[in-house]
Each structure stands twice: as structure tokens, then as C-alpha cells.
Design a protein around this motif. Structure first.
Motif, PDB file in Angstrom:
ATOM      1  N   VAL A   1       0.795   5.547  -0.352  1.00  0.00           N
ATOM      2  CA  VAL A   1      -0.016   6.760  -0.285  1.00  0.00           C
ATOM      3  C   VAL A   1       0.765   7.856  -1.010  1.00  0.00           C
ATOM      4  CG1 VAL A   1      -1.019   8.527   1.218  1.00  0.00           C
ATOM      5  CG2 VAL A   1      -1.096   6.115   1.902  1.00  0.00           C
TER       6      VAL A   1
ATOM      7  N   VAL B   1      -3.300   4.772  -2.526  1.00  0.00           N
ATOM      8  CA  VAL B   1      -4.268   5.722  -2.013  1.00  0.00           C
ATOM      9  C   VAL B   1      -3.793   7.086  -2.519  1.00  0.00           C
ATOM     10  CG1 VAL B   1      -5.302   6.728   0.043  1.00  0.00           C
ATOM     11  CG2 VAL B   1      -4.779   4.273  -0.031  1.00  0.00           C
TER      12      VAL B   1
ATOM     13  N   THR C   1       0.828  -1.203   0.000  1.00  0.00           N
ATOM     14  CA  THR C   1       0.000   0.000   0.000  1.00  0.00           C
ATOM     15  C   THR C   1       0.865   1.257   0.000  1.00  0.00           C
ATOM     16  OG1 THR C   1      -1.784  -1.121   1.156  1.00  0.00           O
ATOM     17  CG2 THR C   1      -1.776   1.276   1.258  1.00  0.00           C
TER      18      THR C   1
ATOM     19  N   LEU D   1      -7.912   5.841   5.541  1.00  0.00           N
ATOM     20  CA  LEU D   1      -6.994   4.729   5.851  1.00  0.00           C
ATOM     21  C   LEU D   1      -7.456   3.941   7.071  1.00  0.00           C
ATOM     22  CD1 LEU D   1      -3.663   6.662   5.260  1.00  0.00           C
ATOM     23  CD2 LEU D   1      -4.480   4.721   3.909  1.00  0.00           C
TER      24      LEU D   1
ATOM     25  N   ILE E   1       0.288   1.318   6.104  1.00  0.00           N
ATOM     26  CA  ILE E   1       0.799   1.753   4.801  1.00  0.00           C
ATOM     27  C   ILE E   1       2.287   1.424   4.730  1.00  0.00           C
ATOM     28  CG2 ILE E   1      -0.954   3.513   4.429  1.00  0.00           C
ATOM     29  CD1 ILE E   1       0.787   5.622   5.280  1.00  0.00           C
TER      30      ILE E   1
ATOM     31  N   LEU F   1       4.806   6.193   1.995  1.00  0.00           N
ATOM     32  CA  LEU F   1       4.096   7.477   1.884  1.00  0.00           C
ATOM     33  C   LEU F   1       5.006   8.438   1.117  1.00  0.00           C
ATOM     34  CD1 LEU F   1       2.106   9.797   2.740  1.00  0.00           C
ATOM     35  CD2 LEU F   1       3.392   9.922   4.893  1.00  0.00           C
TER      36      LEU F   1
ATOM     37  N   THR G   1       1.757   7.822  -9.352  1.00  0.00           N
ATOM     38  CA  THR G   1       0.546   7.009  -9.207  1.00  0.00           C
ATOM     39  C   THR G   1       0.378   6.088 -10.417  1.00  0.00           C
ATOM     40  OG1 THR G   1      -0.406   8.815  -7.942  1.00  0.00           O
ATOM     41  CG2 THR G   1      -1.938   7.146  -8.747  1.00  0.00           C
TER      42      THR G   1
ATOM     43  N   LEU H   1      -7.753  11.981   4.714  1.00  0.00           N
ATOM     44  CA  LEU H   1      -6.856  10.894   4.311  1.00  0.00           C
ATOM     45  C   LEU H   1      -6.734   9.869   5.442  1.00  0.00           C
ATOM     46  CD1 LEU H   1      -4.752   9.560   2.472  1.00  0.00           C
ATOM     47  CD2 LEU H   1      -3.085  11.280   3.254  1.00  0.00           C
TER      48      LEU H   1
ATOM     49  N   ALA I   1      -4.120  10.844  -2.835  1.00  0.00           N
ATOM     50  CA  ALA I   1      -4.738  11.986  -2.167  1.00  0.00           C
ATOM     51  C   ALA I   1      -4.501  13.263  -2.963  1.00  0.00           C
ATOM     52  CB  ALA I   1      -4.158  12.132  -0.758  1.00  0.00           C
TER      53      ALA I   1
END
Ligand SMILES: NC(=O)c1ccc[n+]([C@@H]2O[C@H](COP(=O)([O-])OP(=O)(O)OC[C@H]3O[C@@H](n4cnc5c(N)ncnc54)[C@H](OP(=O)(O)O)[C@@H]3O)[C@@H](O)[C@H]2O)c1
Length: 229
Positions: free
Chosen positions: A9, A33, A7, A72, A77, A80, A22, A68, A35
Motif C-alpha cells: 500500500v 494499492v 501486497t 482493503l 497487506i 505499507l 508505485t 482505503l 492511495a
């Protein structure tokens, strides 16, 4: 191919370098994820089963970053990456303290707000990593041309936050680095630069993957060279 990270972010995922990060992650199938303050058509076009978009994440606001954190929940995670940032020219002849303050809020305080809020999620993972996208313009040693008061000051402050975070989070097994992406063709540079965003994104991901608790607290160029503070 996925290298085993599950995962990610990405904060500031709607355009520029964050969008390319991304895209890279989506291509290899890692959960992202993503954001942003507001989604873009490019971000919305990515596979929804892989890319979860969280909107309203303004890094200058506790409520925004809270969205955010709420998304979660308590979930772990693995990495990040805080990419969000602004560049506004401020020179000595026209010092605008409001514009300087805005850059401090977004570029320095914003990433610190995000990381501090997500410490429970980072701690829940195994060997989580944090990358703060800075600029070599935040390097004091590398400053040979002056100017850019707000931007340089904000990125220098971000670098210091990154260093302190690397020390304070080491005991939780979380490694932290600050990364300069290169001179990348995005809206921030008005399309100027010598690196395409997709190339910079690939290099940045390689740096995050190499990051360990032994190398935590380092300031790297995306190309892998170490930059001076
Ligand atoms: N491009 C370069 O040559 C270069 C060089 C050195 C460092 N950098 C750094 O690399 C990072 C990405 O830059 P870029 O070139 O991709 O720039 P960009 O295309 O202008 O993208 C900036 C991103 O930051 C987001 N953002 C701005 N203010 C925000 C806020 N208050 N809350 C949340 N997100 C916010 C933007 O979202 P909105 O669409 O909502 O505004 C956008 O997603 C920045 O930190 C920049 O300082 C870039």
C-alpha cells in the motif's frame, strides 16, 4: 523482480516519490494499492491489474483514510509506505501558526491515522512492514541551520510516532521504520535536489525489504546509513 512481497500500500501515490515507488512495484509485478487524494494521468497509466487506485484518501480525514480501509476489507497487506507530506516555509520572522498546524496535521497526524486504521490488515500478514517517509529535517541532532518551524516540528513528531509504533506493533510481528528519501527532485523541492525520484524510490524499497523485527524502530537515510534522532 519481486522479492516475494505480495501486497503493498502506497499512500501519496499520484506524484513525486510515491508515484515512483508505485512504478517500481508495478514493474516487478507486486500488487499495489495506490492511495491518493486524486489520481494523476501518470498513475492511471500503470497496469490496472497490478495497481489498484483508491482516490479520496486525504490523510487528515478519518473518512478519507476509511476509503482505503474499506477498499482493503480484511485483506492482509505486506508493506505499507506512507509518502504523503507537505513542505511549507515558516520562519521566525513570519510565524504562521495555521501553516504550522497544517503541516502537523498532514505530516505527523496523517501517517499515524493511516497506520492505526490499517493495523488489522498489517496484523493479518506475515511479518508486515511499515515505512513512514520522514525527512532528516525532523532530526533534532542533525539540525544545524534552524528555520522551517512547521516542517521540522511535524517530521520530528512523525519520527516519534514511528518509534512508538515500532514498539507497540512488535508483538504483532509488524516492523516499522522512518526513512529519509534524500534531496529528491520533485515538486516539493521545486525540481531541486541531487537525486532523481526513481533512484530514491529504488533505495527506499531496498530499505523496506531489509527491515526486520530486529531493526524495527530505526531512522534511515535511503542510502542505508542510520540517521541520528
Ligand atoms: N523531495 C525531497 O527532497 C524530500 C526530502 C525529504 C523528505 N521528503 C518527504 O518525502 C515525501 C514525498 O515528497 P515528494 O518530494 O514526493 O513531494 P511531492 O511531489 O510534493 O508529493 C507529495 C505527495 O503528498 C501528497 N499529499 C499532500 N497532502 C496530502 C494529504 N492531505 N492527504 C494525502 N496525500 C497528501 C500529495 O498529493 P496531492 O497531489 O493530492 O497534493 C503528493 O502525492 C514527503 O513526505 C516529504 O516530506 C522529500
Amino acid at each position: 523482480m519481486s522479492t516475494g512481497m505480495r501486497t503493498w500500500v502506497v499512500v501519496g501515490a499520484n506524484r513525486g516519490i510515491g508515484l515512483e515507488l508505485t512504478r517500481h512495484l508495478e514493474r516487478r509485478g507486486d500488487r499495489v494499492v495506490a492511495a491518493c487524494r486524486q489520481r494523476s494521468p501518470e498513475l492511471s497509466a500503470l497496469r490496472v491489474e497490478i495497481v489498484e487506485i483508491v482516490e479520496g484518501v486525504d490523510v487528515t480525514s478519518d473518512d478519507g483514510v476509511g476509503k482505503l480501509s474499506d477498499h482493503l476489507g480484511g485483506g492482509a497487506i505486506d508493506a505499507l509506505v506512507v509518502v504523503s507530506g507537505v513542505l511549507r516555509p515558516v520562519s521566525l520572522e513570519g510565524l504562521d501558526f495555521g501553516v504550522i498546524r497544517e503541516q502537523l496535521e498532514i505530516n505527523a497526524l496523517g501517517p499515524l491515522r493511516v497506520v492505526s486504521r490499517l493495523i488489522p490488515n498489517l496484523s493479518a500478514g506475515q511479518g508486515a512492514k511499515v515505512a513512514l517517509i520522514t525527512s532528516r529535517m525532523g532530526s533534532i541532532a542533525d539540525n544545524g541551520s534552524g528555520d522551517h518551524y512547521g516542517y521540522r516540528m511535524s517530521k520530528a513528531a512523525l519520527n516519534m510516532a514511528g518509534k512508538s509504533l515500532s514498539i507497540d506493533l512488535k508483538g504483532r510481528g509488524v516492523a516499522v521504520c522512518v526513512l529519509h528519501p534524500g534531496f529528491v527532485r520533485t515538486r516539493m523541492t521545486g525540481g531541486h535536489g541531487n537525486v532523481e525520484p526513481e533512484v530514491a524510490a529504488g533505495q527506499l524499497l531496498a530499505r523496506v525489504e531489509e527491515l526486520t523485527l530486529e531493526t524495527t524502530g530505526t531512522f534511515w537515510h535511503a542510502d542505508g546509513s542510520v540517521l541520528p534522532w
